[in-house]
Design a protein around this motif. Structure first.
Motif, PDB file in Angstrom:
ATOM      1  N   ARG A  10       0.839  -1.213   0.000  1.00 49.20           N
ATOM      2  CA  ARG A  10       0.000   0.000   0.000  1.00 49.20           C
ATOM      3  C   ARG A  10       0.869   1.257   0.000  1.00 49.20           C
ATOM      4  NH1 ARG A  10      -0.749   2.812   4.226  1.00 49.20           N
ATOM      5  NH2 ARG A  10      -0.364   1.041   5.606  1.00 49.20           N
ATOM      6  N   GLY A  84      -2.342   0.175   8.335  1.00 40.95           N
ATOM      7  CA  GLY A  84      -1.879  -1.122   7.844  1.00 40.95           C
ATOM      8  C   GLY A  84      -2.165  -2.254   8.806  1.00 40.95           C
ATOM      9  N   GLY A  86      -4.650  -4.751  10.607  1.00 39.00           N
ATOM     10  CA  GLY A  86      -5.952  -5.379  10.440  1.00 39.00           C
ATOM     11  C   GLY A  86      -5.888  -6.767  11.037  1.00 39.00           C
ATOM     12  N   TRP A 100       0.557 -10.490   3.986  1.00 41.25           N
ATOM     13  CA  TRP A 100      -0.150  -9.392   4.650  1.00 41.25           C
ATOM     14  C   TRP A 100      -0.540  -8.330   3.632  1.00 41.25           C
ATOM     15  CZ3 TRP A 100       4.351  -8.786   8.657  1.00 41.25           C
ATOM     16  CH2 TRP A 100       4.411  -9.941   9.462  1.00 41.25           C
ATOM     17  N   GLU A 104      -4.374  -7.119   2.902  1.00 44.21           N
ATOM     18  CA  GLU A 104      -4.780  -5.710   3.003  1.00 44.21           C
ATOM     19  C   GLU A 104      -5.345  -5.219   1.674  1.00 44.21           C
ATOM     20  OE1 GLU A 104      -3.021  -1.381   4.495  1.00 44.21           O
ATOM     21  OE2 GLU A 104      -1.605  -2.984   3.961  1.00 44.21           O
ATOM     22  N   SER A 108      -9.324  -3.890   0.596  1.00 44.27           N
ATOM     23  CA  SER A 108      -9.597  -2.538   0.088  1.00 44.27           C
ATOM     24  C   SER A 108     -10.117  -2.558  -1.342  1.00 44.27           C
ATOM     25  CB  SER A 108      -8.321  -1.684   0.161  1.00 44.27           C
ATOM     26  OG  SER A 108      -7.313  -2.207  -0.689  1.00 44.27           O
TER      27      SER A 108
END
Length: 292
Positions: A10, A84, A86, A100, A104, A108
């Protein structure tokens, strides 16, 4: 604040998008730094995902670049502000940063398009199917670690039943249902599960038959296209034996999107229990259930 040694997908994606927008606007790095009141190394680190960018500074840069896409602006601001953390943070002992990142990104995404030719896509696998895969991993992993990987995959599936759920379109090659490392009983239950979830509006599931003229190794690796809230934020996740890859270059993303369209056109019609014609995925599922 120190620089990030290992930026998340991200964070890297945010930096890449800021750089793309700046370069397309024709604004130099020097001009952007003067406008935002920062030094050139700072902007370089932001565009590489190695350091954060405040919402105020981010909006100032995007205004300078002439970006007027409200959805894109707000999405980038949200990406910058996200922690970041969760549910995937509970699985740190797996030490698989890309897993990971994938979790993520899946949470999204507004839509998923997935192609698989040897396995059922991970987000559609039943619990028994997942367990069977992690029991026969190569190289073998300790049973406790395999159980955690399996649990992680099952947690990832929850995104498909969120409120609202993302759209999910899968093209699965028929070969996936002839692999004997999963028992007949489990393959039958897996097929029945696909029929069950295909009735939900968020799912489009197609089977690509052996008799298709498109070879099963085209493309050579399974992939998933994950759509962002803004059109330019699509990312492709490509599964590889050693290390999987995230692809965000717009031209490459477009190539994968075109490939998925060709695969979808070559596949049978979407799984629907009311469709029994010769080129229906449901008809093929019924054949597979009969011979298993």
């Amino acid at each position: 604040m120190g620089l990030r040694a290992n930026p998340s997908q991200r964070q890297k994606r945010l930096g890449q998008e800021l750089r793309r927008i700046r370069e397309e606007s024709g604004v130099s790095r020097e001009a952007a730094c003067r406008h935002a009141g920062m030094h050139k190394p700072h902007l370089s680190h932001i565009e590489a995902g190695r350091t954060a960018c405040s919402a105020t500074r981010l909006r100032a840069l995007l205004d300078l670049y002439g970006c007027t896409d409200t959805t894109l602006i707000e999405t980038l601001v949200d990406m910058s502000a996200a922690s970041g953390r969760g549910w995937w943070s509970e699985y740190r002992e797996l030490s698989k940063g890309r897993l990971w990142d994938l979790a993520e990104l899946e949470w999204s995404a507004t839509a998923h398009r997935s192609f698989q030719w040897m396995l059922v896509p991970g987000l559609l696998q039943t619990r028994d199917y997942v367990a069977a895969l992690f029991t026969h991993t190569e190289p073998a992993v300790p049973s406790e670690e395999g159980a955690r990987f399996a649990e992680f995959r099952l947690r990832r599936q929850e995104v498909l039943f969120a409120d609202p759920p993302p759209r999910y379109h899968a093209v699965i090659h028929e070969a996936a249902f002839h692999m004997h490392f999963v028992s007949r009983k489990i393959r039958r239950a897996q097929l029945e599960y696909l029929v069950e979830i295909s009735q939900l509006p968020q799912f489009t599931i197609q089977l690509l038959p052996f008799r298709s003229e498109m070879p099963p190794a085209t493309p050579g690796a399974p992939f998933t296209i994950l759509a962002g809230r803004a059109d330019s934020l699509c990312t492709v996740y490509v599964e590889q034996p050693v290390t999987s890859a995230f692809i965000s270059d717009p031209a490459h993303v477009e190539e994968f999107a075109a490939t998925f369209t060709r695969l979808s056109m070559a596949a049978f019609d979407p799984l629907d229990s009311t469709l029994l014609h010769a080129t229906s995925s449901y008809r093929l599922v019924q054949h597979l259930l009969y011979i298993l």
